[in-house]
Design a protein around this motif. Structure first.
Motif, PDB file in Angstrom:
ATOM      1  N   ARG A 195       0.866  -1.182   0.000  1.00  0.00           N
ATOM      2  CA  ARG A 195       0.000   0.000   0.000  1.00  0.00           C
ATOM      3  C   ARG A 195       0.906   1.236   0.000  1.00  0.00           C
ATOM      4  N   VAL A 244      -2.998   9.064   6.129  1.00  0.00           N
ATOM      5  CA  VAL A 244      -3.085   8.162   7.283  1.00  0.00           C
ATOM      6  C   VAL A 244      -4.286   7.240   7.157  1.00  0.00           C
ATOM      7  N   ALA A 245      -5.410   7.780   6.692  1.00  0.00           N
ATOM      8  CA  ALA A 245      -6.633   6.979   6.570  1.00  0.00           C
ATOM      9  C   ALA A 245      -6.483   5.846   5.572  1.00  0.00           C
ATOM     10  N   ARG A 279      -3.883   3.938   5.317  1.00  0.00           N
ATOM     11  CA  ARG A 279      -3.042   2.918   5.951  1.00  0.00           C
ATOM     12  C   ARG A 279      -1.893   2.458   5.051  1.00  0.00           C
ATOM     13  N   ASP A 310       1.829   1.356   3.832  1.00  0.00           N
ATOM     14  CA  ASP A 310       3.015   0.777   4.459  1.00  0.00           C
ATOM     15  C   ASP A 310       4.294   1.386   3.906  1.00  0.00           C
ATOM     16  N   ILE A 312       4.453   5.926  10.042  1.00  0.00           N
ATOM     17  CA  ILE A 312       4.380   5.573   8.621  1.00  0.00           C
ATOM     18  C   ILE A 312       5.774   5.657   8.013  1.00  0.00           C
TER      19      ILE A 312
END
Length: 297
Positions: free
Chosen positions: A49, A101-102, A104, A106, A125
């Motif tokens: 992601r 942030v929402a 998510r 990596d 993050i």
């Protein structure tokens, strides 16, 4: 934001990249890389992601075959076409941290000059700051992304780019070498000098950049400088007033003989981004030089 500001912002981003300077790079950690801040970036597993906050990084991720791992990009990432459907999370100055942030992620890929790196890292993050500025930087960044993403395609991608650059650079014959070129990147005027990425591409075509590298990669010039330099060809991506209306510019050979090439839209994107499509930029410049030949030399 005005239309003019949006058109000039990519070039201003380039100026910020250059101004941020290069950091000393240590040996990469096992299973990771050292980014342009000199900081190790190590991931437990290949990221699935990814958020990319720089168009050149977005394009490189996709060229490495990992486009399907992108979950968001910056507002200016628009190639390949598939990334246009992704969430866009702002630009260099207005990155939407909450939106990132929402999602998510990596891994977040960002320019070292991004002001949001510290905040993202404080939220746990992982961030890799990678800023290709020249061809050597592009080769390095391809290798760093290849390692982080575990795609094993970096060497093949760089080899393809090298072949395409060689082919594009051979489009002009010897008789067209040595043309004196002025490349304007924004009103001011701001120009791309020999020390810039654009200048590097011009040099591959055998063109003579009238703006010396010691002035900086993208210097703001006194308009009289260009009059004295008297370029044979002008290339630009700006939306400035017609060059002939500038004091003294009507007598410049390129202006007088209408040997001017303007790059807009997708063509301007290719020229400003040190990414996997650099050979397209060389072809655009070669087409311009071929069109205008050496008349008026």
């Amino acid at each position: 934001m005005s239309v003019l500001a949006r058109l000039l912002l990519p070039w201003l981003v380039v100026l910020l990249w250059i101004a941020s300077g290069a950091q000393a790079v240590a040996a990469p950690p096992e299973g990771g890389v050292v980014d342009d801040r000199g900081r190790p970036v190590r991931l437990d597993k290949p990221p699935q992601r990814i958020v990319s906050l720089l168009p050149s990084l977005t394009e490189t991720v996709c060229a490495l075959g990992a486009c399907d791992r992108l979950v968001a990009v910056d507002d200016y990432s628009n190639w390949p076409a598939s990334v246009r459907a992704l969430p866009h999370v702002g630009g260099l100055e207005d990155t939407q941290v909450e939106a990132i942030v929402a999602l998510r992620p990596d891994l977040v890929l960002a320019a070292g000059s991004s002001r949001t790196i510290g905040r993202l890292e404080s939220l746990g993050i992982p961030v890799a700051a990678l800023e290709p500025r020249r061809l050597d930087d592009l080769r390095r960044v391809i290798g760093q992304l290849d390692a982080l993403l575990a795609t094993s395609r970096g060497d093949a991608l760089w080899a393809r780019i090298q072949r395409e650059l060689t082919d594009a650079s051979q489009r002009l014959g010897p008789a067209q070498n040595g043309q004196r070129v002025y490349f304007e990147v924004g009103s001011g005027p701001y120009a791309a000098s020999e020390a810039s990425f654009v200048g590097e591409l011009l040099a591959r075509l055998g063109a003579v950049n009238v703006v010396a590298g010691h002035l900086g990669p993208f210097p703001r010039l006194n308009p009289e400088f260009v009059v004295r330099a008297d370029p044979q060809v002008i290339m630009h991506s700006s939306h400035a007033e017609p060059f002939a209306t500038r004091p003294g510019w009507a007598g410049i050979r390129a202006v007088r003989d209408k040997r001017i090439c303007r790059f807009v839209g997708a063509d301007a994107d290719v020229l400003v981004r040190p990414g996997p499509r650099v050979a397209q930029g060389v072809r655009l410049m070669a087409d311009c030089l071929q069109q205008h030949g050496r008349s008026g030399g």
